[in-house]
Design an enzyme around this catalytic site. Structure first.
Site, PDB file in Angstrom:
ATOM      1  N   GLY A 126      -2.792  -5.935  -3.493  1.00  0.00           N
ATOM      2  CA  GLY A 126      -1.384  -5.841  -3.853  1.00  0.00           C
ATOM      3  C   GLY A 126      -0.491  -5.351  -2.733  1.00  0.00           C
ATOM      4  N   THR A 127      -0.956  -4.344  -2.003  1.00  0.00           N
ATOM      5  CA  THR A 127      -0.116  -3.799  -0.935  1.00  0.00           C
ATOM      6  C   THR A 127       0.162  -4.853   0.121  1.00  0.00           C
ATOM      7  OG1 THR A 127      -0.801  -1.521  -1.293  1.00  0.00           O
ATOM      8  CG2 THR A 127      -0.025  -2.069   0.909  1.00  0.00           C
ATOM      9  N   ASN A 169       4.406   1.124 -12.572  1.00  0.00           N
ATOM     10  CA  ASN A 169       3.030   1.622 -12.552  1.00  0.00           C
ATOM     11  C   ASN A 169       2.917   3.046 -13.068  1.00  0.00           C
ATOM     12  OD1 ASN A 169       4.518   2.029 -10.012  1.00  0.00           O
ATOM     13  ND2 ASN A 169       2.717   3.204  -9.405  1.00  0.00           N
ATOM     14  N   GLN A 207       0.679  -4.455 -12.341  1.00  0.00           N
ATOM     15  CA  GLN A 207       0.373  -3.776 -13.610  1.00  0.00           C
ATOM     16  C   GLN A 207       0.559  -4.718 -14.798  1.00  0.00           C
ATOM     17  OE1 GLN A 207      -0.836  -0.730 -13.948  1.00  0.00           O
ATOM     18  NE2 GLN A 207      -0.618  -0.030 -11.839  1.00  0.00           N
ATOM     19  N   CYS A 249      -0.407  10.595  -2.501  1.00  0.00           N
ATOM     20  CA  CYS A 249      -0.490  10.089  -1.135  1.00  0.00           C
ATOM     21  C   CYS A 249      -1.912  10.255  -0.648  1.00  0.00           C
ATOM     22  CB  CYS A 249       0.510  10.792  -0.220  1.00  0.00           C
ATOM     23  SG  CYS A 249      -0.125  12.250   0.597  1.00  0.00           S
ATOM     24  N   GLY A 268      -6.563  -7.915  -7.949  1.00  0.00           N
ATOM     25  CA  GLY A 268      -7.755  -8.074  -8.770  1.00  0.00           C
ATOM     26  C   GLY A 268      -8.174  -6.841  -9.541  1.00  0.00           C
ATOM     27  N   HIS A 269      -8.131  -5.676  -8.889  1.00  0.00           N
ATOM     28  CA  HIS A 269      -8.802  -4.525  -9.474  1.00  0.00           C
ATOM     29  C   HIS A 269      -8.038  -3.878 -10.622  1.00  0.00           C
ATOM     30  CE1 HIS A 269      -6.620  -0.996  -7.624  1.00  0.00           C
ATOM     31  NE2 HIS A 269      -6.103  -2.003  -6.958  1.00  0.00           N
ATOM     32  N   THR A 326     -10.260 -15.328   7.413  1.00  0.00           N
ATOM     33  CA  THR A 326     -11.309 -16.001   6.661  1.00  0.00           C
ATOM     34  C   THR A 326     -11.214 -15.640   5.185  1.00  0.00           C
ATOM     35  OG1 THR A 326     -12.742 -15.947   8.586  1.00  0.00           O
ATOM     36  CG2 THR A 326     -13.805 -16.262   6.462  1.00  0.00           C
TER      37      THR A 326
END
Lengths: 377, 390
Positions: free
Chosen positions: B68-69, B155, B183, B329, B204-205, B241
């Site tokens: 996501g980041t 989030n 989210q 953080c 994904g997570h 890749t």
């Protein structure tokens, strides 16, 4: 260390070898241990190399890895604001007032054994464990604080400011060991910090340049350097805070003293900025005044007692007769001590046992020193 | 152990683990021209099609990333550079004030290093960006706007944004609209085409796939400057890749999460409502943050007056209950939540907050455990106080 009961203890873990082994010993003694790293720097992003302090991300990681190895929970507590107010601002203000503070002592007094200990107790912990080198036992709520068996690493001086209540909720598991033994134990326990260098610097002055730090904080405050014997102005400076009583090097004198002998800082006058320098023997003091007394066992002394006193973090003890009142103490030293600075702690010992401490406010030199008799800090 | 931190990461779905581990044993770079390469490429392209179908996008609109980041950074920086390149007046980024740091810090970085101008769009007391706020901001800035970015659902506090309406406002002014939907996917109905957004971040997570894989859904006619240069994979937008095992498992998870969504989230919301009701019963002065109705089905976010969030977290952790203070953080130092501050909360309420997030493995027993432990924990944290920092 013998343990009578399983306690919930909070281990303050700096990321160094001492606090890691102290936490390990608390675990081995059967206590329920939780590790915390105190984030003291306002910008924890600073990633210093070379210099060692208490506040870097690398240290936080080292502490976390030690906690992993010990299998204890680990958290970071943000104390940057409080550390700044209670330790750094105090450090700067003390220098500005012509005194010589000990920030480690102040950190113990205000941060580790006040802010952290109070919160720990409120959260249900019984004690705070640290890696200080000193022996502490508590019987019926009365603490006995002794010097470490490792005389070179002893830290009882910077702990002597703690009150009976604070010490009664503290654990220093390293006091019976030498630093060498602590390192060996860290290696044997698989703690990666076993070979980590000791920290020597003031943790919030990364480059070790205290004068530069104070110059940034306090700005230029010019003044004169004056000879105590002749009254001559020997030079100018841009900040009396760059000087410490007893200092010899870096005086930046425009010309040598008339007698050609080395000059030492004898006195600092914060308002006028006058720094008085003079011969070594003028630094000798045999009377030390100190305020804010703290008695380790909680019993305030009144009257005279014979003991030994220490006037700086790394210095010997000298026999003295101490006259105690509720407001302060006066120590008459058996042999004069050179370069006693106001702001440092006067710590009283009975043998290796800490009796208490007080903050040095003034020193009075040996009367024979002539004109210097009037020099008081 | 009671895991109430699904918004941080949620356990992988068994079918995703299976697909992942099966693919790990296969050799083949999806960019290779030989049979093994073609086989790996086929697996990736099938995954792309499955994700596209599940999210209402075309396969060519899926740009795989490492999470996501990266997708947020790619959208913000990539769109900024491409739009400014086409018209140098377009230097303004309009972002919700309660966005994730992956969005806010990317925008801030552009402000510092690329002279971008950032307009933070105010959120209301529940954390929502109102369409009229965006309309007002664009009314006099549309020709300078590089992009608009507002998350699909928050989030921390769980508030769902009126994404279609916001996207329509941006479209009226011809400004590309990005949304961080990490989210939302699997928790809310997310249809890329129907929503009208131009770019959408998914990972994904958060939905039962593996860590380290995600995607930016990117409208076909949108130009974007790449951040990663190299082999030219993914429409030349994201070289590197392709992570075939991660992508396959990601696709399996997206498909499963979307398919089960309606039924699963109905039960989840019921469990969550039970948790909220019982927490407020137990701690009457606890404040539920975020929109009470229009929120993520697994999200319950509270402020506990007089407590520090990190004290609550630590005390619950010691009792085997895992939750979050919001965003932490990397150093692990708790900061007052910028989301709550943006919502108008004072620092005390922002520091005293705790997020419980339920997910696909949550049960009524988890809620019981929390309720059983919370009373004494709040009491203790209250005794420890909130003023200890100063």
């Amino acid at each position: 260390m013998t343990v009578s009961a399983r306690m919930r203890v909070l281990a303050a873990m700096s990321g160094g070898v001492d606090s890691a082994v102290a936490a390990a010993r608390a675990v081995a003694a059967g206590h329920d241990v939780t590790g915390v790293h105190l984030a003291l720097a306002r910008d924890p992003a600073s990633h210093r190399t070379g210099a060692r302090g208490c506040c870097t991300k690398e240290d936080a990681r080292d502490a976390r890895r030690a906690a992993d190895v010990l299998g204890i929970p680990f958290y970071v507590w943000d104390l940057a604001e409080r550390f700044h107010d209670d330790v750094i601002d105090d450090f700067v203000a003390e220098y500005a007032a012509g005194r010589t503070p000990n920030p480690c002592l102040r950190c113990n007094e205000k941060i580790k054994f006040t802010a952290v200990l109070d919160r720990a107790l409120a959260l249900g912990f019984d004690a705070v464990v640290t890696g200080h080198h000193a022996r502490l036992s508590v019987a019926d709520g009365v603490p006995t604080l002794r010097r470490s068996v490792d005389e070179a690493k002893d830290q009882s001086y910077v702990l002597a400011v703690l009150t009976r209540e604070q010490l009664a909720h503290s654990m220093f598991p390293l006091g019976d060991s030498t630093k060498t033994q602590v390192r060996a134990e860290a290696a044997a326990r698989g703690l990666a910090v076993a070979e980590k260098p000791d920290s020597h610097d003031i943790c919030f002055i990364a480059d070790g340049d205290t004068a530069g730090f104070l110059r940034r904080e306090l700005g230029s405050r010019p003044g004169s350097v004056v000879d105590s014997v002749t009254g001559d102005v020997l030079g100018e400076h841009d900040g009396a805070y760059a000087y410490t009583v007893g200092q010899r090097r870096g005086l930046r004198l425009g010309r040598p003293a008339a007698d050609g002998r080395p000059r030492y800082v004898l006195d600092i006058q914060p308002v006028s900025g006058t720094v008085t320098v003079g011969p070594a023997e003028a630094l000798d003091a045999d009377l030390v005044d100190a305020g804010r007394p703290v008695w380790t066992d909680g019993v305030a002394r009144d009257g005279e007692l014979r003991c030994a006193v220490q006037v700086r973090a790394h210095g010997g003890r000298v026999p003295a007769v101490v006259t105690a009142t509720p407001d302060g103490v006066v120590a008459r030293l058996e042999t004069p001590v050179r370069g006693v600075a106001a702001g440092q702690a006067l710590v009283l010992y009975d043998g290796d046992r800490v009796l208490g401490s007080a903050t040095i406010t003034a020193t009075r030199p040996v009367p024979a020193a002539g004109p210097l008799a009037e020099v008081t800090a | 152990m009671t895991y109430l931190d699904h918004a941080a990461t949620t356990p992988m779905l068994p079918e995703a683990v299976e697909a992942f581990t099966a693919a790990l044993g296969e050799v083949g770079n999806p960019s290779s021209l030989h049979a093994s390469g073609r086989r790996a490429r086929r697996v990736v392209e099938e995954a792309r099609e499955r994700i596209a179908a599940a999210l209402g996008a075309r396969p060519s609109e899926i740009v795989f990333t490492a999470g996501g980041t990266e997708a947020d950074n790619l959208a913000i920086k990539g769109l900024f550079w491409a739009r400014r390149g086409a018209d140098p007046r377009r230097t303004r980024i309009l972002a919700g004030a309660a966005e994730h740091h992956a969005v806010l810090d990317a925008a801030h970085w552009l402000a510092v290093h690329e002279r971008a101008e950032v307009t933070l769009l105010d959120v209301d007391a529940v954390g929502r960006v109102r369409p009229e706020t965006l309309a007002a901001a664009l009314a006099d800035q549309a020709d300078q706007a590089a992009l608009v970015t507002v998350m699909w659902a928050n989030n921390e506090v769980g508030t769902v944004q009126p994404i279609a309406e916001l996207a329509a406002v941006a479209a009226e002014h011809g400004v590309p609209f990005h949304t961080d939907a990490v989210q939302a996917v699997g928790q809310l109905p997310v249809d890329f085409a129907a929503s009208g957004v131009d770019a959408l971040t998914v990972t994904g997570h958060k939905l039962g796939g593996p860590l380290g894989v995600g995607a930016l859904l990117l409208g076909r006619d949108l130009r974007l400057t790449p951040l990663l240069h190299g082999g030219g994979q993914e429409r030349d937008v994201r070289s590197g890749t392709l992570d075939a095992p991660g992508i396959v498992a990601f696709a399996v998870a997206v498909e499963a999460a979307v398919k089960s969504r309606s039924e699963r989230t109905a039960a989840l919301a019921e469990l969550r409502d039970d948790l909220i009701r019982r927490v407020v019963e137990l701690v009457p002065d606890a404040v539920l943050n975020g929109d009470p109705v229009d929120r993520l089905p697994g999200n319950a976010h509270f402020s506990f007056p007089g407590c520090e969030g990190d004290a609550l977290l630590m005390l619950l952790d010691a009792r085997g209950i895992e939750c979050s203070t919001g965003s932490a953080c990397s150093a692990g130092v708790a900061q007052p939540s910028h989301v709550l501050l943006a919502m108008g909360a004072d620092e005390e309420r922002a520091r005293g907050s705790l997020r419980f997030s339920l997910g696909h493995t949550s049960t009524a027993a988890d809620v019981d455990e929390l309720i059983g432990a919370l009373g004494p924990v709040v009491e203790r944290a209250r005794r420890a106080g909130e003023g200890w920092r100063s």
